[in-house]
Write a protein that holds these residues in place. Structure first.
Motif, PDB file in Angstrom:
ATOM      1  N   GLN A 167       4.501 -15.187 -19.766  1.00 54.55           N
ATOM      2  CA  GLN A 167       4.864 -15.114 -21.177  1.00 54.55           C
ATOM      3  C   GLN A 167       3.950 -14.157 -21.923  1.00 54.55           C
ATOM      4  N   ALA A 168       4.457 -13.635 -23.039  1.00 56.99           N
ATOM      5  CA  ALA A 168       3.660 -12.747 -23.893  1.00 56.99           C
ATOM      6  C   ALA A 168       4.026 -12.972 -25.352  1.00 56.99           C
ATOM      7  N   ALA A 169       3.096 -12.610 -26.225  1.00 51.71           N
ATOM      8  CA  ALA A 169       3.332 -12.594 -27.671  1.00 51.71           C
ATOM      9  C   ALA A 169       3.046 -11.186 -28.167  1.00 51.71           C
ATOM     10  N   TYR A 170       3.855 -10.709 -29.090  1.00 53.28           N
ATOM     11  CA  TYR A 170       3.644  -9.385 -29.654  1.00 53.28           C
ATOM     12  C   TYR A 170       4.296  -9.330 -31.026  1.00 53.28           C
ATOM     13  N   THR A 171       3.863  -8.369 -31.833  1.00 60.86           N
ATOM     14  CA  THR A 171       4.464  -8.155 -33.155  1.00 60.86           C
ATOM     15  C   THR A 171       4.913  -6.705 -33.232  1.00 60.86           C
ATOM     16  N   ALA A 172       5.861  -6.458 -34.137  1.00 64.49           N
ATOM     17  CA  ALA A 172       6.315  -5.090 -34.369  1.00 64.49           C
ATOM     18  C   ALA A 172       6.998  -5.009 -35.725  1.00 64.49           C
ATOM     19  N   GLY A 173       6.964  -3.851 -36.311  1.00 64.67           N
ATOM     20  CA  GLY A 173       7.689  -3.632 -37.559  1.00 64.67           C
ATOM     21  C   GLY A 173       9.170  -3.394 -37.290  1.00 64.67           C
ATOM     22  N   VAL A 174       9.481  -2.976 -36.070  1.00 66.58           N
ATOM     23  CA  VAL A 174      10.879  -2.701 -35.731  1.00 66.58           C
ATOM     24  C   VAL A 174      11.572  -3.989 -35.293  1.00 66.58           C
ATOM     25  N   LEU A 175      12.883  -4.051 -35.534  1.00 63.50           N
ATOM     26  CA  LEU A 175      13.680  -5.222 -35.158  1.00 63.50           C
ATOM     27  C   LEU A 175      14.128  -5.094 -33.711  1.00 63.50           C
ATOM     28  N   LEU A 176      13.806  -6.097 -32.910  1.00 65.08           N
ATOM     29  CA  LEU A 176      14.128  -6.150 -31.490  1.00 65.08           C
ATOM     30  C   LEU A 176      14.685  -7.532 -31.210  1.00 65.08           C
ATOM     31  N   PRO A 177      15.347  -7.727 -30.059  1.00 66.11           N
ATOM     32  CA  PRO A 177      15.730  -9.104 -29.691  1.00 66.11           C
ATOM     33  C   PRO A 177      14.496  -9.859 -29.292  1.00 66.11           C
ATOM     34  N   LYS A 178      14.121 -11.008 -29.905  1.00 70.35           N
ATOM     35  CA  LYS A 178      14.701 -11.490 -31.130  1.00 70.35           C
ATOM     36  C   LYS A 178      13.550 -12.172 -31.860  1.00 70.35           C
ATOM     37  N   PRO A 179      13.270 -11.857 -33.091  1.00 64.33           N
ATOM     38  CA  PRO A 179      12.065 -12.400 -33.749  1.00 64.33           C
ATOM     39  C   PRO A 179      12.024 -13.927 -33.735  1.00 64.33           C
ATOM     40  N   VAL A 180      10.849 -14.498 -33.483  1.00 64.12           N
ATOM     41  CA  VAL A 180      10.654 -15.942 -33.642  1.00 64.12           C
ATOM     42  C   VAL A 180      10.219 -16.244 -35.079  1.00 64.12           C
ATOM     43  N   ALA A 181       9.729 -15.186 -35.753  1.00 63.38           N
ATOM     44  CA  ALA A 181       9.357 -15.325 -37.163  1.00 63.38           C
ATOM     45  C   ALA A 181       9.277 -13.924 -37.746  1.00 63.38           C
ATOM     46  N   THR A 182       9.421 -13.829 -39.053  1.00 62.52           N
ATOM     47  CA  THR A 182       9.268 -12.540 -39.728  1.00 62.52           C
ATOM     48  C   THR A 182       8.368 -12.732 -40.937  1.00 62.52           C
ATOM     49  N   CYS A 183       7.252 -12.007 -40.958  1.00 61.57           N
ATOM     50  CA  CYS A 183       6.292 -12.107 -42.055  1.00 61.57           C
ATOM     51  C   CYS A 183       6.346 -10.843 -42.902  1.00 61.57           C
ATOM     52  N   ARG A 184       5.795 -10.943 -44.108  1.00 58.78           N
ATOM     53  CA  ARG A 184       5.718  -9.778 -44.994  1.00 58.78           C
ATOM     54  C   ARG A 184       4.262  -9.479 -45.273  1.00 58.78           C
ATOM     55  N   TYR A 185       3.988  -8.191 -45.468  1.00 57.94           N
ATOM     56  CA  TYR A 185       2.642  -7.755 -45.837  1.00 57.94           C
ATOM     57  C   TYR A 185       2.472  -7.852 -47.348  1.00 57.94           C
ATOM     58  N   TYR A 186       1.276  -8.223 -47.793  1.00 64.32           N
ATOM     59  CA  TYR A 186       0.914  -8.207 -49.207  1.00 64.32           C
ATOM     60  C   TYR A 186      -0.383  -7.425 -49.350  1.00 64.32           C
ATOM     61  N   HIS A 187      -0.477  -6.720 -50.458  1.00 63.50           N
ATOM     62  CA  HIS A 187      -1.617  -5.811 -50.663  1.00 63.50           C
ATOM     63  C   HIS A 187      -2.307  -6.133 -51.977  1.00 63.50           C
ATOM     64  N   ARG A 188      -3.625  -6.188 -51.962  1.00 63.75           N
ATOM     65  CA  ARG A 188      -4.398  -6.408 -53.182  1.00 63.75           C
ATOM     66  C   ARG A 188      -5.251  -5.166 -53.407  1.00 63.75           C
ATOM     67  N   SER A 189      -4.952  -4.422 -54.479  1.00 63.95           N
ATOM     68  CA  SER A 189      -5.727  -3.210 -54.796  1.00 63.95           C
ATOM     69  C   SER A 189      -7.179  -3.564 -55.053  1.00 63.95           C
ATOM     70  N   LEU A 190      -8.088  -2.829 -54.423  1.00 70.55           N
ATOM     71  CA  LEU A 190      -9.520  -2.931 -54.759  1.00 70.55           C
ATOM     72  C   LEU A 190      -9.943  -1.634 -55.449  1.00 70.55           C
ATOM     73  N   ASN A 191      -9.238  -0.556 -55.123  1.00 76.56           N
ATOM     74  CA  ASN A 191      -9.506   0.773 -55.676  1.00 76.56           C
ATOM     75  C   ASN A 191      -8.178   1.331 -56.192  1.00 76.56           C
ATOM     76  N   PRO A 192      -7.711   0.818 -57.344  1.00 78.96           N
ATOM     77  CA  PRO A 192      -6.375   1.190 -57.833  1.00 78.96           C
ATOM     78  C   PRO A 192      -6.214   2.685 -58.068  1.00 78.96           C
ATOM     79  N   ARG A 193      -7.284   3.345 -58.541  1.00 84.11           N
ATOM     80  CA  ARG A 193      -7.158   4.783 -58.797  1.00 84.11           C
ATOM     81  C   ARG A 193      -6.750   5.518 -57.517  1.00 84.11           C
TER      82      ARG A 193
END
Ligand SMILES: CCCCCCCCCCCCCC(=O)CSCCNC(=O)CCNC(=O)[C@H](O)C(C)(C)COP(=O)(O)OP(=O)(O)OC[C@H]1O[C@@H](n2cnc3c(N)ncnc32)[C@H](O)[C@@H]1OP(=O)(O)O
Ligand SMILES: CCOC(=O)c1cnc2ccc(OC)cc2c1SCCC#N
Length: 390
Positions: A167-193
């Motif tokens: 068995q293996a676990a892996y993540t990817a931004g591309v859609l493949l058969p078949k996600p067990v979960a889908t997460c979203r990225y969130y970003h917090r600016s520290l240097n907005p400029r």
């Protein structure tokens, strides 16, 4: 024709119904039934082992990834894992050099492909399975769309199977058969400029730059009494705290003491881990927060070349609110010159994203298991995921 390669693999297919039984997809095989010969590459290429104990080899893998690894959809950034990060991530407890696979051009010896596996004990619901985590799959830009990826994937599968792991676990931004979960990225600016300069962020309507900088400004000091850098002697308490906390999730690693020592150390610019040793109970660790450093090249910008990004890793918040722990981690990152603090919406991260001024990214991160079917063929919610891959 969709997924010509992936339809041949022991992964849940999109068109299949929900099998009831959770567990392996392929029929069990013996190590001796796994082919001894490496898969065939096109004539002008050859396999190699990338021994990351040799700095010259680390440099070659670093350069291949820095120039050819993952870019965002707008080609604004490309991940630029540091050489030290690659050594930390791939020379972990239980690593095998033959699982650090390179593809070279025979004539020039140039490294043009890579894929890696590291061992991990992963619990899926009630079953803990010896798996590998696959990462850093990369084919040089000039060799794309030649079906090299399936060969790399089959070869790493063969070498892992030869070690009786299925068995293996892996993540990817591309859609493949078949996600067990889908997460979203969130970003917090520290240097907005800087984020506005490079075009990632935009000034909100009726907001000036000065007002925006003020909005994202963080305190100069942390708020949690007893917060300090993790030390190796914290390992026994951290093993207990981590494995207990990760029991909350449907997909999570089980860490051995050696793994905790390795993954939760302090290597500046690679991994930073902080614990709370409450002043009222000296010697007792009650909380933990960690983040890893993954810079990115800023593509095609006249003035900025590199983005300094911190990525929230694992957290344990028992005596203080998670929001306060993550805020303190961001205070420490901001003080060290990071431009952005990134987090996924897995585990309990949803609870602080808005309060701490994270913005939702446009990228998704799909989680996959190889040769393992979830009961009912269904997937899990992000908050059920307790596994963070680099
Ligand atoms: C029991 C042990 C098991 C171990 C193994 C477990 C499985 C591990 C699986 C790996 C996990 C890696 C996790 C990881 O590293 C984290 S995800 C990051 C992957 N790397 C990058 O995105 C870097 C930039 N891109 C490239 O280098 C190339 O585009 C790559 C090499 C990605 C594809 O090279 P290419 O020149 O663009 O394409 P062809 O060679 O012509 O091949 C096309 C086929 O590849 C399928 N494809 C495309 N991207 C994929 C991806 N990210 N995963 C899996 N498959 C991917 C695609 O669907 C198609 O198959 P299909 O015809 O069925 O659709
Ligand atoms: C400023 C916020 O965006 C990023 O930090 C970033 C940086 N480099 C990348 C390189 C490749 C890339 O390809 C998907 C995305 C990024 C991203 S956004 C998703 C990662 C997170 N958080």
């Amino acid at each position: 024709e969709k997924y010509v390669f992936w339809e041949t693999q022991p992964v849940t297919q999109f068109n299949e119904g929900g099998e009831i039984e959770e567990g392996p997809i392929a029929a069990p095989r013996a190590v001796d039934d796994v082919q001894a010969q490496p898969y065939c590459l096109p004539d002008s290429f050859e396999w190699c082992v990338c021994n990351l104990n040799e700095d010259a080899v680390v440099q070659e893998v670093y350069e291949l990834l820095s120039n050819n690894y993952v870019e965002d959809d707008d080609n604004m950034f490309r991940f630029k894992y540091s050489a030290s990060f690659l050594k930390w991530c791939l020379l972990c407890p239980g690593h095998r050099l033959e699982w650090l696979i390179g593809v070279r051009v025979k004539a020039s010896r140039k490294l043009v492909g890579f894929i890696s596996a590291i061992p991990a004990n992963i619990r899926v619901n009630t079953k803990t399975v010896a798996m590998v985590e696959i990462n850093f799959l990369c084919v040089h830009k000039k060799l794309r769309a030649k079906r090299l990826a399936p060969v790399l994937i089959k070869e790493i599968t063969r070498r892992v199977n030869k070690c009786d792991i299925w068995q293996a676990a892996y993540t990817a931004g591309v859609l493949l058969p078949k996600p067990v979960a889908t997460c979203r990225y969130y970003h917090r600016s520290l240097n907005p400029r800087k984020l506005i300069d490079v075009g990632f962020s935009r000034l909100a309507p009726r907001m000036t730059m000065a007002r925006t900088i003020k909005l994202f400004k963080l305190p100069g000091t942390t708020a949690t009494p007893g917060l300090r850098e993790c030390r190796q002697d914290d390992t026994p308490q951290l093993v207990e705290l981590l494995n207990a906390h990760l029991g909350l999730y449907k997909l999570a690693p089980m860490f051995t003491p050696a793994e905790v020592t390795h993954w939760f150390q302090n290597i500046d610019g690679v991994i930073n881990t902080f614990v709370v040793e409450s002043p009222d109970a000296p010697g007792r660790v009650t909380d933990m927060v960690s983040f890893y450093t993954l810079p990115s090249s800023i593509l095609g910008h006249p003035q900025h070349t590199e983005l300094k990004a911190a990525y929230l890793y694992y957290t344990i918040a028992l005596s203080v609110p998670l929001r306060q722990l993550v805020s303190d981690a961001m205070v420490l990152a901001a003080a060290r010159g990071y431009d952005v603090f990134n987090a996924l919406d897995l585990m309990q991260n949803e609870s602080f994203l808005r309060d701490l001024k994270f913005g939702q990214g446009d990228g998704q991160l799909h989680y996959y298991l190889f040769n393992w079917r979830l009961a009912g063929g269904c997937s899990m919610a992000p908050q059920d995921v307790g596994l963070v891959l680099m």
